[in-house]
Design an enzyme around this catalytic site. Structure first.
Site, PDB file in Angstrom:
ATOM      1  CB  SER A  29      -0.703  -0.100   1.312  1.00  0.00           C
ATOM      2  OG  SER A  29      -1.883  -0.999   1.288  1.00  0.00           O
TER       3      SER A  29
HETATM    4  N1  SAH Z   1      -1.035  -4.795   3.908  1.00  0.00           N
HETATM    5  C1  SAH Z   1      -0.246  -4.789   2.728  1.00  0.00           C
HETATM    6  C2  SAH Z   1      -1.135  -4.486   1.670  1.00  0.00           C
HETATM    7  C3  SAH Z   1      -1.243  -5.831   0.888  1.00  0.00           C
HETATM    8  S1  SAH Z   1      -2.254  -5.787  -0.566  1.00  0.00           S
HETATM    9  C4  SAH Z   1       0.915  -3.555   2.966  1.00  0.00           C
HETATM   10  O1  SAH Z   1       1.198  -3.621   4.059  1.00  0.00           O
HETATM   11  O2  SAH Z   1       0.987  -3.152   1.867  1.00  0.00           O
HETATM   12  C5  SAH Z   1      -3.861  -6.316   0.106  1.00  0.00           C
HETATM   13  C6  SAH Z   1      -3.811  -7.929   0.601  1.00  0.00           C
HETATM   14  O3  SAH Z   1      -5.084  -8.392   0.865  1.00  0.00           O
HETATM   15  C7  SAH Z   1      -3.154  -8.756  -0.600  1.00  0.00           C
HETATM   16  O4  SAH Z   1      -2.155  -9.290  -0.322  1.00  0.00           O
HETATM   17  C8  SAH Z   1      -4.400  -9.899  -0.740  1.00  0.00           C
HETATM   18  O5  SAH Z   1      -4.103 -11.211  -1.162  1.00  0.00           O
HETATM   19  C9  SAH Z   1      -4.941  -9.907   0.659  1.00  0.00           C
HETATM   20  N2  SAH Z   1      -6.431 -10.242   0.848  1.00  0.00           N
HETATM   21  C10 SAH Z   1      -7.423 -10.018  -0.202  1.00  0.00           C
HETATM   22  N3  SAH Z   1      -8.673 -10.660   0.288  1.00  0.00           N
HETATM   23  C11 SAH Z   1      -8.240 -11.324   1.617  1.00  0.00           C
HETATM   24  C12 SAH Z   1      -8.836 -12.134   2.638  1.00  0.00           C
HETATM   25  N4  SAH Z   1     -10.191 -12.295   2.469  1.00  0.00           N
HETATM   26  N5  SAH Z   1      -8.108 -12.212   3.602  1.00  0.00           N
HETATM   27  C13 SAH Z   1      -6.861 -12.152   3.759  1.00  0.00           C
HETATM   28  N6  SAH Z   1      -6.307 -11.324   2.886  1.00  0.00           N
HETATM   29  C14 SAH Z   1      -6.879 -10.881   1.685  1.00  0.00           C
END
Ligand code: SAH
Length: 298
Positions: A148
């Site tokens: 993010s």
């Molecule tokens: N928190 C991260 C952002 C990751 S992007 C950062 O520090 O930058 C969002 C993430 O959410 C992805 O890896 C995706 O696989 C995950 N995601 C989507 N749906 C999800 C769910 N139902 N349970 C857990 N993770 C999920």
């Protein structure tokens, strides 16, 4: 922000609430997120060439290999701290400049800004992208997902924290583990769930050298929450659904705050506060752009 520690991990005492001024919340700020484009770019890059060598401990000789666990809940294991990088593009000065930009965009919570300055974001991305780690953008981490944008990470935590003390926090969507690391500077206990197994493993690898003792990573469907660790006084979703899953609302403490991107193409941040046993209040904040929240595991 003058006498902050300069290395990770921070002693919790230096970042937990010390009765500072309440940040002004809900000021509308433009957030040009590029997650979808970046994820698409990543997919194209991964298809076109073999993966670049990983940044961080996995690429270093002597780092512990990733352990396989027979249980779902994992704790980041401490190992030797990483050697400092020489690249000026990932220096502390560059990180400070990034934090200054995030503050200029409207994030006022000094403890959130301090946490952002503490966590070495470049260690959460591929070597090839590390020089872009401190621009304010979401960037690809593989599997069509993104790390993010620093602004949105800070903003969501600021809104969730609301100037108070965070005891137990849940993040849905660990990705590469960056936001979880930032959260671990601000909350006593952090739980983070990821549904894509290789990303769950990647986060473990990234976090291991940072010796984060108060963070638990969990592989599973975050839409179900983590009933065994609930209730949480803060929940952050790092992926956007059409609505916030009911299970997560039920896992908030009374007075607890959940921050989530909601929507499909057009998304906004939503703050939901639990005000009673069966009562929640919702507030719509600024526009945003996140990868989709998906059910099940992969
Ligand atoms: N928190 C991260 C952002 C990751 S992007 C950062 O520090 O930058 C969002 C993430 O959410 C992805 O890896 C995706 O696989 C995950 N995601 C989507 N749906 C999800 C769910 N139902 N349970 C857990 N993770 C999920």
């Amino acid at each position: 922000m003058n006498d902050k520690p300069r290395s990770f991990p921070l002693p919790l005492s230096s970042v937990v609430d010390q009765g500072g001024k309440k940040p002004g919340l809900f000021a509308p700020v433009a957030t040009p997120q590029t997650a979808t484009q970046n994820a698409a770019l990543s997919a194209a890059q991964h298809a076109a060439r073999p993966a670049a060598p990983r940044a961080g401990p996995a690429a270093r000789p002597g780092a512990s290999p990733s352990k396989s666990h027979s249980y779902a809940m994992d704790r980041a294991q401490p190992v030797a701290a990483p050697a400092p990088r020489q690249n000026p593009l990932v220096s502390e000065a560059v990180r400070r400049a990034m934090v200054a930009r995030v503050a200029k965009q409207g994030v006022k919570d000094q403890q959130v800004l301090a946490a952002l300055e503490t966590v070495p974001r470049h260690l959460f991305m591929e070597e090839a992208l590390a020089s872009q780690a401190y621009i304010d953008a979401s960037l690809p981490i593989g599997h069509h997902q993104t790390i993010s944008q620093p602004y949105i990470v800070a903003r969501m935590i600021e809104v969730m924290r609301n100037g108070g003390t965070l005891r137990r926090v849940l993040e849905i969507g660990t990705g590469c583990g960056y936001q979880a690391a930032v959260l671990s500077c601000l909350a006593q206990e952090v739980y983070s769930i990821e549904r894509i197994k290789p990303l769950h493993e990647l986060a473990k690898t990234n976090l291991r050298p940072l010796r984060v003792a108060n963070l638990r990573l969990h592989y599973g469907d975050g839409m179900l929450g983590l009933p065994q660790a609930a209730p949480f006084d803060g929940i952050i979703l790092a992926a956007a659904g059409l609505e916030v899953p009911r299970a997560l609302l039920e896992q908030l403490t009374i007075g607890g705050r959940l921050v989530a991107p909601v929507g499909a193409r057009a998304q906004h941040l939503e703050l939901i506060t639990r005000t009673g046993k069966a009562e929640w209040v919702s507030e719509t904040l600024e526009d945003c752009h996140f990868v989709p929240l998906r059910p099940g595991t992969a």
